[in-house]
Design a protein around this motif. Structure first.
Motif, short mmCIF file in Angstrom:
data_model
loop_
_atom_site.label_atom_id
_atom_site.label_comp_id
_atom_site.label_asym_id
_atom_site.label_seq_id
_atom_site.Cartn_x
_atom_site.Cartn_y
_atom_site.Cartn_z
N GLY A 30 0.74 -1.36 0.00
CA GLY A 30 0.08 0.02 0.07
C GLY A 30 0.76 1.40 -0.23
N ARG A 71 -2.25 2.47 5.86
CA ARG A 71 -3.91 3.19 5.92
C ARG A 71 -4.22 4.61 5.65
N THR A 73 -1.92 6.42 3.73
CA THR A 73 -1.74 6.79 2.26
C THR A 73 -2.92 6.32 1.43
N ARG A 74 -3.75 5.63 2.01
CA ARG A 74 -4.96 5.28 1.14
C ARG A 74 -6.10 6.17 1.20
#
Length: 113
Positions: A30, A71, A73-74
Motif C-alpha cells: 500500500g 492506511r 496513504t490510502r
C-alpha cells in the motif's frame, strides 16, 4: 521485499513472525515506491536488532506503525494534505524574534507565561 517477508514466513525469527509476514506484505504493497524502499530498509534494521537482542517489541511496534502509515496513504484526505505545498512565511528580523521570546509572547500575541 520478498526476501524479508520470506524470512519472516520461514520462521527464522520465531513462529509469531510468520503471521506478521502477511501484515508486512499487505502494508508494504500500500506504500508508494520510495516509501516502500525506506520501510524495507527500516524493517531489515529492526529485524537485525531483534536477532541481536532477542527483544521483538520493536518489530511489533514497527509493523503497527507500518500498517497505520499504509492506511493513511490510502486516505483521500491524507493524500490531499500531503500534496499541498506549504507557503513560506514572511521573513522576520532575528531581533524581533528575540524580543518576542524575551517578552514571553506566543504567536497569538498573548502572554505565554
Amino acid at each position: 521485499m520478498a526476501s524479508v517477508t520470506n524470512a519472516l514466513r520461514s520462521g527464522v525469527f520465531g513462529e509469531d513472525y510468520v503471521k506478521l509476514a502477511d501484515k508486512v506484505a499487505l502494508a508494504l504493497s500500500g506504500l508508494p515506491g520510495p516509501g516502500r524502499r525506506d520501510a524495507m530498509r527500516r524493517l531489515a534494521e529492526v529485524l537485525a536488532d531483534k536477532q541481536a537482542s532477542g527483544d521483538g517489541s520493536a518489530v511489533h511496534h514497527f509493523v503497527e506503525s507500518l500498517e497505520m502509515t499504509a492506511r493513511m496513504t490510502r486516505s483521500r484526505d491524507y493524500r490531499i494534505a500531503m500534496a499541498r505545498v506549504e507557503a513560506a512565511g514572511d521573513p522576520r528580523d532575528i531581533n524581533d524574534v528575540i524580543a518576542m521570546l524575551e517578552a514571553g509572547a506566543d504567536e497569538s500575541g498573548t502572554n505565554a507565561a
